[in-house]
Write a protein that holds these residues in place. Structure first.
Motif, PDB file in Angstrom:
ATOM      1  N   ALA A 339      43.107  36.151  -7.755  1.00 60.53           N
ATOM      2  CA  ALA A 339      43.345  35.721  -9.080  1.00 60.53           C
ATOM      3  C   ALA A 339      43.910  36.624  -9.970  1.00 60.53           C
ATOM      4  CB  ALA A 339      42.189  35.045  -9.760  1.00 60.53           C
ATOM      5  N   LEU A 340      43.901  38.049  -9.437  1.00 51.82           N
ATOM      6  CA  LEU A 340      44.350  39.008 -10.261  1.00 51.82           C
ATOM      7  C   LEU A 340      45.759  39.330 -10.123  1.00 51.82           C
ATOM      8  CD1 LEU A 340      41.248  41.702  -9.718  1.00 51.82           C
ATOM      9  CD2 LEU A 340      41.473  39.978 -11.592  1.00 51.82           C
ATOM     10  N   GLU A 341      46.300  40.064 -10.883  1.00 54.62           N
ATOM     11  CA  GLU A 341      47.811  40.444 -10.690  1.00 54.62           C
ATOM     12  C   GLU A 341      47.799  41.782 -10.270  1.00 54.62           C
ATOM     13  OE1 GLU A 341      51.779  41.110 -13.577  1.00 54.62           O
ATOM     14  OE2 GLU A 341      50.143  39.894 -14.325  1.00 54.62           O
ATOM     15  N   GLY A 342      48.234  42.049  -8.913  1.00 55.38           N
ATOM     16  CA  GLY A 342      48.320  43.532  -8.601  1.00 55.38           C
ATOM     17  C   GLY A 342      46.784  43.933  -8.097  1.00 55.38           C
ATOM     18  N   PRO A 343      46.130  43.270  -7.481  1.00 57.44           N
ATOM     19  CA  PRO A 343      44.602  43.301  -7.137  1.00 57.44           C
ATOM     20  C   PRO A 343      44.602  44.889  -6.333  1.00 57.44           C
ATOM     21  CG  PRO A 343      45.586  41.819  -5.649  1.00 57.44           C
ATOM     22  CD  PRO A 343      46.616  41.931  -6.640  1.00 57.44           C
ATOM     23  N   PRO A 344      43.676  45.579  -6.418  1.00 58.73           N
ATOM     24  CA  PRO A 344      43.407  46.676  -5.554  1.00 58.73           C
ATOM     25  C   PRO A 344      42.984  46.604  -4.018  1.00 58.73           C
ATOM     26  CG  PRO A 344      41.244  46.088  -6.419  1.00 58.73           C
ATOM     27  CD  PRO A 344      42.382  45.183  -7.035  1.00 58.73           C
ATOM     28  N   VAL A 345      43.037  47.482  -3.397  1.00 60.78           N
ATOM     29  CA  VAL A 345      42.845  47.366  -1.940  1.00 60.78           C
ATOM     30  C   VAL A 345      41.145  47.149  -1.721  1.00 60.78           C
ATOM     31  CG1 VAL A 345      42.654  48.603   0.157  1.00 60.78           C
ATOM     32  CG2 VAL A 345      44.572  48.853  -1.087  1.00 60.78           C
ATOM     33  N   SER A 346      41.036  46.357  -0.726  1.00 64.11           N
ATOM     34  CA  SER A 346      39.356  45.925  -0.686  1.00 64.11           C
ATOM     35  C   SER A 346      38.998  46.814   0.305  1.00 64.11           C
ATOM     36  CB  SER A 346      39.292  44.544  -0.281  1.00 64.11           C
ATOM     37  OG  SER A 346      37.915  44.290  -0.036  1.00 64.11           O
ATOM     38  N   ARG A 347      37.850  47.643   0.190  1.00 66.35           N
ATOM     39  CA  ARG A 347      37.269  48.404   1.224  1.00 66.35           C
ATOM     40  C   ARG A 347      35.686  48.472   1.148  1.00 66.35           C
ATOM     41  NH1 ARG A 347      38.779  54.145   0.029  1.00 66.35           N
ATOM     42  NH2 ARG A 347      40.991  53.591   0.477  1.00 66.35           N
ATOM     43  N   PRO A 348      35.220  47.380   1.580  1.00 69.34           N
ATOM     44  CA  PRO A 348      33.580  47.357   1.258  1.00 69.34           C
ATOM     45  C   PRO A 348      33.048  48.479   2.247  1.00 69.34           C
ATOM     46  CG  PRO A 348      34.621  45.364   1.870  1.00 69.34           C
ATOM     47  CD  PRO A 348      35.933  46.141   2.331  1.00 69.34           C
ATOM     48  N   TRP A 349      31.703  48.702   1.692  1.00 74.41           N
ATOM     49  CA  TRP A 349      30.720  49.437   2.419  1.00 74.41           C
ATOM     50  C   TRP A 349      30.103  48.670   3.255  1.00 74.41           C
ATOM     51  CZ3 TRP A 349      30.150  54.686   2.660  1.00 74.41           C
ATOM     52  CH2 TRP A 349      30.744  55.452   1.477  1.00 74.41           C
ATOM     53  N   ILE A 350      29.883  48.760   4.660  1.00 78.15           N
ATOM     54  CA  ILE A 350      28.977  48.004   5.400  1.00 78.15           C
ATOM     55  C   ILE A 350      27.615  48.864   5.892  1.00 78.15           C
ATOM     56  CG2 ILE A 350      30.969  46.607   5.960  1.00 78.15           C
ATOM     57  CD1 ILE A 350      31.268  47.998   8.636  1.00 78.15           C
ATOM     58  N   GLN A 351      26.834  47.986   6.503  1.00 77.75           N
ATOM     59  CA  GLN A 351      25.515  48.554   6.946  1.00 77.75           C
ATOM     60  C   GLN A 351      25.564  49.222   8.422  1.00 77.75           C
ATOM     61  OE1 GLN A 351      22.450  46.156   5.943  1.00 77.75           O
ATOM     62  NE2 GLN A 351      21.019  46.972   7.264  1.00 77.75           N
ATOM     63  N   ASP A 352      24.994  50.379   8.417  1.00 77.32           N
ATOM     64  CA  ASP A 352      24.837  51.092   9.882  1.00 77.32           C
ATOM     65  C   ASP A 352      23.341  51.527   9.801  1.00 77.32           C
ATOM     66  OD1 ASP A 352      24.880  52.053  12.444  1.00 77.32           O
ATOM     67  OD2 ASP A 352      26.642  53.085  12.114  1.00 77.32           O
ATOM     68  N   PHE A 353      22.526  51.192   9.370  1.00 77.52           N
ATOM     69  CA  PHE A 353      21.131  51.571   9.031  1.00 77.52           C
ATOM     70  C   PHE A 353      20.225  50.334   9.264  1.00 77.52           C
ATOM     71  CE2 PHE A 353      22.919  50.504   4.964  1.00 77.52           C
ATOM     72  CZ  PHE A 353      21.924  49.852   4.429  1.00 77.52           C
ATOM     73  N   GLU A 354      18.667  50.753   9.282  1.00 75.47           N
ATOM     74  CA  GLU A 354      17.788  49.821   9.346  1.00 75.47           C
ATOM     75  C   GLU A 354      17.252  49.508   7.874  1.00 75.47           C
ATOM     76  OE1 GLU A 354      17.682  52.004  12.322  1.00 75.47           O
ATOM     77  OE2 GLU A 354      18.978  50.085  12.853  1.00 75.47           O
ATOM     78  N   ALA A 355      16.501  48.541   7.722  1.00 77.63           N
ATOM     79  CA  ALA A 355      15.900  48.053   6.518  1.00 77.63           C
ATOM     80  C   ALA A 355      14.516  47.831   6.752  1.00 77.63           C
ATOM     81  CB  ALA A 355      16.526  47.047   5.686  1.00 77.63           C
ATOM     82  N   PRO A 356      13.474  48.661   7.122  1.00 77.68           N
ATOM     83  CA  PRO A 356      12.169  48.430   7.216  1.00 77.68           C
ATOM     84  C   PRO A 356      11.425  48.073   5.974  1.00 77.68           C
ATOM     85  CG  PRO A 356      12.505  51.009   7.001  1.00 77.68           C
ATOM     86  CD  PRO A 356      13.751  50.305   7.004  1.00 77.68           C
ATOM     87  N   TRP A 357      11.809  48.120   4.758  1.00 76.69           N
ATOM     88  CA  TRP A 357      11.106  47.736   3.598  1.00 76.69           C
ATOM     89  C   TRP A 357      11.179  46.244   3.647  1.00 76.69           C
ATOM     90  CZ3 TRP A 357      15.945  50.109   3.421  1.00 76.69           C
ATOM     91  CH2 TRP A 357      17.039  49.598   3.217  1.00 76.69           C
ATOM     92  N   LEU A 358      11.941  45.557   4.419  1.00 74.89           N
ATOM     93  CA  LEU A 358      12.039  44.157   4.531  1.00 74.89           C
ATOM     94  C   LEU A 358      11.026  43.416   5.407  1.00 74.89           C
ATOM     95  CD1 LEU A 358      15.936  43.585   4.499  1.00 74.89           C
ATOM     96  CD2 LEU A 358      14.526  43.233   2.720  1.00 74.89           C
ATOM     97  N   TYR A 359      10.352  44.317   6.102  1.00 75.31           N
ATOM     98  CA  TYR A 359       9.584  43.735   7.298  1.00 75.31           C
ATOM     99  C   TYR A 359       8.237  44.145   7.289  1.00 75.31           C
ATOM    100  CZ  TYR A 359      14.119  42.526   9.005  1.00 75.31           C
ATOM    101  OH  TYR A 359      15.552  42.055   9.006  1.00 75.31           O
ATOM    102  N   SER A 360       7.241  43.251   7.793  1.00 80.94           N
ATOM    103  CA  SER A 360       5.725  43.752   7.699  1.00 80.94           C
ATOM    104  C   SER A 360       5.538  44.265   9.117  1.00 80.94           C
ATOM    105  CB  SER A 360       4.900  42.703   7.181  1.00 80.94           C
ATOM    106  OG  SER A 360       5.028  41.577   8.070  1.00 80.94           O
ATOM    107  N   GLY A 361       6.236  43.631  10.055  1.00 78.90           N
ATOM    108  CA  GLY A 361       6.250  43.755  11.455  1.00 78.90           C
ATOM    109  C   GLY A 361       7.295  44.938  11.778  1.00 78.90           C
ATOM    110  N   ALA A 362       7.706  44.457  13.267  1.00 76.48           N
ATOM    111  CA  ALA A 362       8.825  45.429  13.745  1.00 76.48           C
ATOM    112  C   ALA A 362      10.056  45.103  12.792  1.00 76.48           C
ATOM    113  CB  ALA A 362       9.390  45.005  15.021  1.00 76.48           C
ATOM    114  N   THR A 363      10.889  46.230  12.662  1.00 75.09           N
ATOM    115  CA  THR A 363      12.108  46.362  11.815  1.00 75.09           C
ATOM    116  C   THR A 363      13.526  45.787  12.612  1.00 75.09           C
ATOM    117  OG1 THR A 363      11.363  47.834  10.315  1.00 75.09           O
ATOM    118  CG2 THR A 363      13.714  47.484  10.318  1.00 75.09           C
ATOM    119  N   PHE A 364      14.203  44.718  12.340  1.00 70.93           N
ATOM    120  CA  PHE A 364      15.414  44.499  12.797  1.00 70.93           C
ATOM    121  C   PHE A 364      16.426  45.569  13.056  1.00 70.93           C
ATOM    122  CE2 PHE A 364      19.664  42.401  12.855  1.00 70.93           C
ATOM    123  CZ  PHE A 364      19.365  41.728  13.875  1.00 70.93           C
TER     124      PHE A 364
END
Length: 405
Positions: A339-364
């Motif tokens: 919807a923007l005129e002349g939008p920027p390049v999209s370059r997302p940050w993606i995940q290459d790590f685990e998130a142990p804070w989300l799990y009470s047991g084994a971390t995905f």
């Protein structure tokens, strides 16, 4: 007449012709005019700030040469990694895969600058010697054909907050810090803007081709403590708008100001932003408006780590479904940027790590399949650029980063 003057005259004539003027000035008249001007003011006194914008914009020329890749596929690199033994391993990772870029900390999350600049910074102790020779690091990247991006953390800055509480947020006379012991400085203060932009200019002068600003926002949950904290609204004090709009205005204005200030250095400007900011009109507490920030940058880098979303897009546990989360997000972002005129390049940050804070047991666990799933989802939505985040710079081996045809 010096080569510089002849070049200046030539460029002026080119601009005159380009805008359709028909008056042609003779060479003799050019010479006479220049001599008359030189009589009143020595060219030595002319600075880039006094030259027309068309001169200043192209004034800085680096002694290093980097080509923008077909699409940036990069990794995050700390100052310690860039200046230590891990650097060689990360170079090898890039050279043996389809990765092609490094985002290197120049000002990190605590507010430390990761090398010792030749000209001292205004605050004692903020410069560390993590990267002993940043120029040599860049020369190595030039030799290896790796695209260099300088990461500069802006408004999360414990060092500046401690040195200048008046630029920060205070409570009961003390600098306010979050549960992690981190302090923020105020986006309302132009002195904070200039401090960070000065660091960015130094990075550009070293040879970095892109300046990536991170933490371009207020502290998370700021709207819940806004009335408890003491701080200076600066130029925004008398603005006729509510507190949310003032925060959005300050953050957006900083980005626009930084972009303009860095034009002279011929670098791209990018901003890291919370992914959820793309899904709402504006993030009320932190002051991020995805569309308005995007209008003022060359690259927008949403942090779309699946682990950082709660139940979203109808996905109960996004961390376990990296493809689905990334796919749903990409659809939203494409609509907003479209919807923007002349939008920027999209370059997302993606995940290459685990998130142990989300799990009470084994971390995905995040491995080859999970990293490739995010890249696949981006590619299928026409987003060819991405950055990998791992705070320890330990990246999954065996990942195929090759973009889809």
């Amino acid at each position: 007449m010096s080569n510089y003057i002849r070049w200046s005259v030539s460029l002026i004539l080119t601009v005159v012709i380009a805008i359709g003027l028909t008056t042609i000035v003779s060479a003799e008249e050019q010479e006479e005019t220049l001599q008359a001007e030189a009589h009143h003011k020595s060219l030595v006194e002319v600075t880039k700030h006094e030259l027309p914008e068309v001169f200043a914009r192209f004034s800085f020329v680096s002694d290093l040469t980097f080509e923008y890749p077909d699409a940036v596929r990069g990794i995050y690199v700390t100052g310690n990694s860039a200046g230590g033994s891990r650097f060689e391993k990360l170079i090898n990772l890039i050279n043996t895969t389809d990765l092609n870029a490094m985002v290197i900390d120049i000002k990190e999350d605590n507010g430390y600058v990761t090398y010792q600049p030749k000209e001292a910074l205004p605050y004692e102790g903020v410069a560390k010697n993590y990267i002993k020779d940043p120029k040599q690091v860049l020369k190595t990247l030039e030799k290896e054909g790796i695209y260099p991006i300088a990461r500069i953390v802006v408004f999360k800055d414990t060092q500046l907050a401690n040195a200048r509480p008046d630029l920060s947020f205070t409570q009961n006379g003390e600098v306010w810090k979050n549960d992690k012991g981190e302090a923020f400085v105020s986006p309302f203060k132009k002195e904070v803007w200039d401090y960070n932009i000065d660091i960015a200019k130094r990075a550009a002068e070293l040879g970095f081709k892109e300046i990536q600003f991170d933490y371009v926002r207020f502290a998370e949950g700021f709207e819940k403590r806004d009335k408890e904290l003491e701080y200076d609204l600066g130029d925004y004090k008398d603005e006729d708008m509510n507190d949310v709009k003032k925060r959005v205005e300050a953050v957006t204005d900083f980005v626009a100001y930084a972009k303009k200030e860095l034009e002279y250095y011929n670098v791209d400007v990018s901003v890291d932003i919370f992914g959820y900011s793309a899904t709402i009109e504006e993030a009320p507490g932190i002051g991020q408006n995805f569309s308005r920030i995007s209008e003022n940058v060359d690259v927008i880098s949403s942090m779309i780590y699946p682990s950082h979303w709660t139940s979203y897009f109808g996905i109960d546990n996004p961390d376990r479904e990296p493809y689905r989360l990334t796919n749903e997000y990409a659809k939203v972002e494409n609509k907003v940027l479209g919807a923007l005129e002349g939008p920027p390049v999209s370059r997302p940050w993606i995940q290459d790590f685990e998130a142990p804070w989300l799990y009470s047991g084994a971390t995905f666990q995040y491995g080859v399949e999970e990293v490739e799933a995010q890249i696949k989802a981006l590619n299928e939505n026409g987003i060819k650029e991405f950055l990998l985040w791992n705070s320890g710079n330990s990246y999954t081996e065996g990942v195929d980063y090759t973009p889809l045809d």
